[in-house]
Design an enzyme around this catalytic site. Structure first.
Site, PDB file in Angstrom:
ATOM      1  N   ILE A 154       0.831  -1.198   0.000  1.00 16.35           N
ATOM      2  CA  ILE A 154       0.000   0.000   0.000  1.00 16.35           C
ATOM      3  C   ILE A 154       0.869   1.253   0.000  1.00 16.35           C
ATOM      4  CG2 ILE A 154      -1.708   1.307   1.332  1.00 16.35           C
ATOM      5  CD1 ILE A 154      -2.726  -1.473   2.342  1.00 16.35           C
ATOM      6  N   ASP A 173      11.764   2.515   5.135  1.00 20.30           N
ATOM      7  CA  ASP A 173      11.343   1.121   5.161  1.00 20.30           C
ATOM      8  C   ASP A 173      12.610   0.276   5.222  1.00 20.30           C
ATOM      9  OD1 ASP A 173      10.600  -1.546   4.453  1.00 20.30           O
ATOM     10  OD2 ASP A 173       8.758  -0.787   3.552  1.00 20.30           O
ATOM     11  N   CYS A 232      -3.817   5.704   7.954  1.00 19.29           N
ATOM     12  CA  CYS A 232      -4.862   4.811   7.445  1.00 19.29           C
ATOM     13  C   CYS A 232      -4.384   3.359   7.513  1.00 19.29           C
ATOM     14  CB  CYS A 232      -5.219   5.171   6.002  1.00 19.29           C
ATOM     15  SG  CYS A 232      -5.986   6.781   5.809  1.00 19.29           S
ATOM     16  N   ASP A 258      -7.955   7.235   9.987  1.00 15.29           N
ATOM     17  CA  ASP A 258      -8.990   6.256   9.639  1.00 15.29           C
ATOM     18  C   ASP A 258      -8.999   5.102  10.633  1.00 15.29           C
ATOM     19  OD1 ASP A 258     -11.033   5.174   7.883  1.00 15.29           O
ATOM     20  OD2 ASP A 258      -9.542   3.711   7.211  1.00 15.29           O
ATOM     21  N   GLU A 263     -10.952   0.270  18.724  1.00 17.28           N
ATOM     22  CA  GLU A 263     -12.046   0.326  17.751  1.00 17.28           C
ATOM     23  C   GLU A 263     -13.128  -0.666  18.149  1.00 17.28           C
ATOM     24  OE1 GLU A 263     -10.645  -0.159  13.741  1.00 17.28           O
ATOM     25  OE2 GLU A 263      -9.347   1.594  13.836  1.00 17.28           O
ATOM     26  N   HIS A 281     -12.596   3.685   9.922  1.00 21.20           N
ATOM     27  CA  HIS A 281     -11.903   2.544   9.310  1.00 21.20           C
ATOM     28  C   HIS A 281     -12.511   2.205   7.946  1.00 21.20           C
ATOM     29  CE1 HIS A 281      -9.139  -0.973  10.594  1.00 21.20           C
ATOM     30  NE2 HIS A 281      -9.093  -0.797   9.292  1.00 21.20           N
ATOM     31  N   GLY A 283     -10.789   2.341   5.060  1.00 23.37           N
ATOM     32  CA  GLY A 283      -9.728   2.122   4.078  1.00 23.37           C
ATOM     33  C   GLY A 283     -10.084   1.170   2.953  1.00 23.37           C
ATOM     34  N   ALA A 284     -10.772   0.074   3.278  1.00 24.50           N
ATOM     35  CA  ALA A 284     -11.100  -0.935   2.257  1.00 24.50           C
ATOM     36  C   ALA A 284     -12.541  -0.820   1.775  1.00 24.50           C
ATOM     37  CB  ALA A 284     -10.863  -2.329   2.819  1.00 24.50           C
TER      38      ALA A 284
END
Length: 531
Positions: A154, A173, A232, A258, A263, A281, A283-284
């Site tokens: 992502i 990273d 996110c 997000d 949660e 949430h 994102g998807a």
């Protein structure tokens, strides 16, 4: 007889059609997953089960699933599936980890625009009949520096989209290679440099002990005044209380979240701050992403039931049942070797080289390679599996090579894993004894004989007297019990290593006490999944 598949959650009609087109007897009962008793009553009639999140595949369901061979989750999360019990019963559990990557990346970009231009607040103000044009002064994205923490699936897409928006992109990273950074059009930096340079920061890493609160009060202090932060990815990556204080003080100009530490998020320090954009949430949550994962899970289940092909399995390598009987201990060994070297390596990995000697060279090397790579990647991504690990490694530009040779030593066979970074090469080798238990037999070219334990301690030092006493005494003083103690050295007076199997996880105090002795070049706690 055609395989039978039950769909017990709401999946796209197109997914149902895929099963039908491939000759599978499909039973579409989208509300059945909510009735666990009814599901347990009929699950024994099916070879496959396709679900979303509503169906709970519990131990009771698995016990009743006398014919079930595969569970496919349309989506990435499998918290609703009892994977250990499914594994014991030989049921493959699959997910679709790549079906919502674009959707989640786009949501991060949308949140970045929203916080840059204060869109939610401006919209609410305008709906209220106000015309506060001067109040909502935003900033452009063009020419700004975006810091991307995590440039995997992502995060990589976010990098590419941001470059298209004419932003300057810096990325942190540990597994990002120079070649992959060039391909993405980003500059690879260390985390502190990212904090210092970024106008916007977006997170795209899993939640681990290493990444928890990666955005802390200390990290925020290193950032530019007026930075904007987007999350996110996962709740818990940001210290929400520390961020709230920075938002109130103006150190951070805005944030867009997000995901939250708890949660469903009913309360958060970030709520009711005018410079924070929040979504639940999402994102998807696009039509396309939900369709994609449904179609993918239908294809994956069909492939397995019709051809035996295994894709995106969370609990099984891509091997046949016959191979699995012989390879099981070797697959576990390969994972331990990868996990050992992954925990020892902090810098970006350029290449992974695997040598298979003797009996190991005659096995399904692709599956063994996957186990090695998954072990290496597990430090950065605990959710990685034997299918997704090679994909992630390839995307990050890590080259994987395999060499085989006939039996060359005292062991019937062994596996040696070497990783190559910009600074050094690091290797570890192991074998499987006749009792089926994996053993480490060589580290950095030094011969050892070490049982693999859940909690281990690795140290390096000059070969001088007193090391055993120092290790034993220090651990004893802190109440740490040693189950197994292995030593090795290159030569008398040269480099020496110790690998200890201890009963419990080592505390920071123990590690600091060992370092304070001044006798060790390196002190490293290690953990392994030996279940």
């Amino acid at each position: 007889m055609a395989p039978k598949v039950l769909i017990s959650d709401k999946l796209s009609p197109a997914a149902v059609q895929i099963f039908k087109d491939r000759g599978i007897d499909v039973d579409f009962q989208p509300d059945l997953g909510k009735d666990k008793d009814k599901l347990a009553e009929i699950i024994g009639n099916y070879d496959g089960l396709a679900i979303r999140s509503a169906t709970k595949v519990t131990e009771k369901i698995i016990e009743a699933a006398t014919n079930l061979k595969v569970v496919g989750r349309a989506g990435i999360g499998v918290d609703n599936v009892d994977i250990p019990n499914a594994s014991k019963k030989g049921i493959i559990v699959m997910n679709t980890p790549f079906g919502n990557m674009i959707t989640t990346a786009e949501h991060a970009i949308a949140m970045m625009f929203a916080v840059a231009r204060q869109i939610p607040e401006a919209s609410a103000s305008t709906h209220a009949g106000k015309w506060e044009k001067s109040k909502f002064m935003g900033v452009e994205l063009t020419g700004k520096t975006l810091g991307v923490i995590g440039a995997g699936n992502i995060g990589g897409i976010v990098c590419q989209r941001a470059v298209g928006l004419k932003m300057k992109v810096v990325a942190y990273d540990p597994f990002l290679s120079d070649e992959r950074a060039t391909e993405l059009g980003v500059t690879k930096v260390e985390l502190d440099e990212l904090f210092a340079r970024a106008d916007f920061i977006t997170l795209h890493v899993p939640l681990t002990d290493t990444t928890r609160n990666v955005i802390s009060a200390e990290a925020i202090a290193k950032m530019k005044d007026g930075v904007r932060i987007i999350n996110c990815a996962r709740g818990g990556l940001v210290d929400e209380a520390a961020l709230a204080e920075a938002l109130k003080s103006g150190k951070v100009a805005g944030a867009a979240f997000d995901v939250f530490e708890t949660e469903p998020a009913k309360d958060s320090p970030l709520f009711n701050l005018s410079n924070v954009v929040c979504t639940p949430h999402l994102g998807a949550s696009t039509t396309e992403a939900q369709e994609n994962v449904a179609l993918q899970v239908a294809e994956q289940i069909s492939d397995y039931l019709l051809t035996g092909a295994v894709t995106n399995a969370l609990n099984m390598p891509s091997v046949t049942a016959e191979e699995a009987k012989v390879m099981g201990p070797w697959i576990k060994l390969a994972g331990h070797l990868g996990n050992f070297i992954g925990q020892m390596t902090d810098e970006p990995i350029k290449a992974i080289n695997v040598l298979y000697d003797g009996v190991s060279s005659t096995m399904n090397l692709k599956a063994l390679d996957c186990a090695v790579v998954a072990g290496i990647m597990k430090k950065a991504n605990p959710d990685v599996n034997m299918v997704s690990a090679p994909v992630i490694a390839k995307e990050r530009g890590v080259k994987i090579s395999t060499t085989t040779q006939d039996q060359s030593g005292a062991f019937e066979g062994y596996i040696k894993v070497t990783v190559v970074t910009e600074k050094k090469e690091r290797s570890v080798a192991g074998t499987v004894f006749s009792d089926g238990k994996p053993r480490f037999i060589q580290i950095k070219g030094i011969n050892v004989d070490a049982e693999v334990g859940e909690h281990m301690l690795y140290t390096t030092n000059e070969d001088v007297p007193g090391i055993i006493g120092t290790l034993g005494g220090t651990l004893g003083d802190h109440g740490v019990n040693i189950a197994n103690f292995t030593l090795g050295r290159s030569n008398s007076g040269g480099e020496a290593i110790a690998l200890l199997y201890v009963d419990d996880a080592l505390s920071t105090d123990v590690l600091k006490a060992l370092e304070a002795t001044g006798k060790f070049k390196q002190v490293k706690p290690l953990t392994f999944d030996i279940a």
